[in-house]
Write a protein that holds these residues in place. Structure first.
Motif, mmCIF file in Angstrom:
data_model
loop_
_atom_site.group_PDB
_atom_site.id
_atom_site.type_symbol
_atom_site.label_atom_id
_atom_site.label_comp_id
_atom_site.label_asym_id
_atom_site.label_seq_id
_atom_site.Cartn_x
_atom_site.Cartn_y
_atom_site.Cartn_z
ATOM 1 N N GLU A 81 -37.068 -26.929 115.229
ATOM 2 C CA GLU A 81 -36.616 -28.304 115.402
ATOM 3 C C GLU A 81 -35.436 -28.387 116.375
ATOM 4 N N ASN A 82 -34.538 -27.411 116.308
ATOM 5 C CA ASN A 82 -33.416 -27.379 117.240
ATOM 6 C C ASN A 82 -33.886 -27.134 118.669
ATOM 7 N N ARG A 83 -34.861 -26.244 118.824
ATOM 8 C CA ARG A 83 -35.402 -25.976 120.166
ATOM 9 C C ARG A 83 -36.069 -27.216 120.739
ATOM 10 N N ILE A 84 -36.773 -27.950 119.916
ATOM 11 C CA ILE A 84 -37.437 -29.174 120.379
ATOM 12 C C ILE A 84 -36.396 -30.202 120.808
ATOM 13 N N ALA A 85 -35.361 -30.381 119.993
ATOM 14 C CA ALA A 85 -34.302 -31.342 120.329
ATOM 15 C C ALA A 85 -33.600 -30.934 121.620
ATOM 16 N N TRP A 86 -33.332 -29.639 121.766
ATOM 17 C CA TRP A 86 -32.659 -29.154 122.977
ATOM 18 C C TRP A 86 -33.558 -29.344 124.201
ATOM 19 N N HIS A 87 -34.834 -29.078 124.055
ATOM 20 C CA HIS A 87 -35.785 -29.283 125.162
ATOM 21 C C HIS A 87 -35.786 -30.753 125.593
ATOM 22 N N LEU A 88 -35.823 -31.643 124.646
ATOM 23 C CA LEU A 88 -35.790 -33.067 124.961
ATOM 24 C C LEU A 88 -34.451 -33.429 125.609
ATOM 25 N N THR B 271 -31.310 -37.583 115.082
ATOM 26 C CA THR B 271 -29.976 -37.202 114.611
ATOM 27 C C THR B 271 -29.371 -36.125 115.503
ATOM 28 N N LYS B 272 -30.173 -35.164 115.911
ATOM 29 C CA LYS B 272 -29.689 -34.109 116.794
ATOM 30 C C LYS B 272 -29.317 -34.667 118.164
ATOM 31 N N LEU B 273 -30.115 -35.589 118.680
ATOM 32 C CA LEU B 273 -29.782 -36.226 119.954
ATOM 33 C C LEU B 273 -28.489 -37.027 119.850
ATOM 34 N N HIS B 274 -28.301 -37.723 118.737
ATOM 35 C CA HIS B 274 -27.060 -38.481 118.527
ATOM 36 C C HIS B 274 -25.847 -37.558 118.567
ATOM 37 N N ALA B 275 -25.965 -36.384 117.968
ATOM 38 C CA ALA B 275 -24.851 -35.430 117.959
ATOM 39 C C ALA B 275 -24.546 -34.950 119.375
ATOM 40 N N LEU B 276 -25.571 -34.606 120.134
ATOM 41 C CA LEU B 276 -25.376 -34.176 121.518
ATOM 42 C C LEU B 276 -24.816 -35.305 122.367
ATOM 43 N N GLU B 277 -25.308 -36.503 122.133
ATOM 44 C CA GLU B 277 -24.834 -37.683 122.860
ATOM 45 C C GLU B 277 -23.349 -37.930 122.587
ATOM 46 N N ALA B 278 -22.927 -37.805 121.356
ATOM 47 C CA ALA B 278 -21.525 -38.037 120.996
ATOM 48 C C ALA B 278 -20.610 -37.054 121.722
ATOM 49 N N ILE B 279 -21.022 -35.797 121.806
ATOM 50 C CA ILE B 279 -20.226 -34.801 122.518
ATOM 51 C C ILE B 279 -20.150 -35.140 124.001
ATOM 52 N N LEU B 280 -21.284 -35.503 124.583
ATOM 53 C CA LEU B 280 -21.318 -35.860 125.998
ATOM 54 C C LEU B 280 -20.404 -37.054 126.287
ATOM 55 N N ILE B 281 -20.496 -38.085 125.481
ATOM 56 C CA ILE B 281 -19.682 -39.288 125.693
ATOM 57 C C ILE B 281 -18.199 -38.949 125.635
ATOM 58 N N PHE C 270 -18.190 -50.209 133.389
ATOM 59 C CA PHE C 270 -17.011 -49.906 134.190
ATOM 60 C C PHE C 270 -16.025 -49.023 133.432
ATOM 61 N N SER C 271 -16.098 -49.023 132.118
ATOM 62 C CA SER C 271 -15.174 -48.215 131.327
ATOM 63 C C SER C 271 -15.709 -46.807 131.044
ATOM 64 N N GLY C 272 -16.920 -46.515 131.440
ATOM 65 C CA GLY C 272 -17.459 -45.169 131.265
ATOM 66 C C GLY C 272 -18.854 -45.146 130.674
ATOM 67 N N VAL C 273 -19.223 -43.987 130.175
ATOM 68 C CA VAL C 273 -20.545 -43.785 129.578
ATOM 69 C C VAL C 273 -20.549 -44.373 128.170
ATOM 70 N N VAL C 274 -21.587 -45.142 127.859
ATOM 71 C CA VAL C 274 -21.682 -45.732 126.519
ATOM 72 C C VAL C 274 -22.784 -45.102 125.681
ATOM 73 N N GLY C 275 -23.705 -44.373 126.292
ATOM 74 C CA GLY C 275 -24.736 -43.711 125.513
ATOM 75 C C GLY C 275 -26.021 -43.511 126.279
ATOM 76 N N LEU C 276 -26.965 -42.918 125.591
ATOM 77 C CA LEU C 276 -28.283 -42.687 126.174
ATOM 78 C C LEU C 276 -29.077 -43.985 126.264
ATOM 79 N N ASP C 277 -29.959 -44.034 127.224
ATOM 80 C CA ASP C 277 -30.926 -45.121 127.332
ATOM 81 C C ASP C 277 -32.116 -44.701 126.465
ATOM 82 N N TYR C 278 -32.152 -45.218 125.248
ATOM 83 C CA TYR C 278 -33.162 -44.752 124.296
ATOM 84 C C TYR C 278 -34.573 -45.210 124.646
ATOM 85 N N THR C 279 -34.724 -46.216 125.465
ATOM 86 C CA THR C 279 -36.064 -46.564 125.957
ATOM 87 C C THR C 279 -36.592 -45.402 126.786
#
Length: 75
Positions: free
Chosen positions: A3-10, A50-60, A22-31
């Motif tokens: 499951e982690n490998r799949i999330a990382w691949h995505l 959930t795994k994508l949300h965690a990666l997204e939070a770190i990126l932001i 203008f204030s920065g990155v707000v998140g992934l375009d989930y569409t």
């Protein structure tokens, strides 16, 4: 964990699909995320999301906190 490998691949395919203001990155375009997942044959479920949300939070946090501190020069 498969499951982690799949999330990382995505993540590797969608990490550039960001919504910004203008204030920065707000998140992934989930569409775009769901479209890419479909193309890759990945079933989006709660665990992958959930795994994508965690990666997204770190990126932001990294981009919005440290992204403006980078010294961009051309030699």
């Amino acid at each position: 964990m498969a499951e982690n490998r799949i999330a990382w691949h995505l993540w590797r395919h969608v990490q550039t699909q960001l919504r910004t203001t203008f204030s920065g990155v707000v998140g992934l375009d989930y569409t775009a995320v769901f479209l890419v997942a479909r193309v890759l044959g990945i079933t989006m479920d709660e665990a992958i999301l959930t795994k994508l949300h965690a990666l997204e939070a770190i990126l932001i946090e990294e981009v919005n906190t440290h992204g403006h501190e980078r010294d961009i020069r051309s030699d």
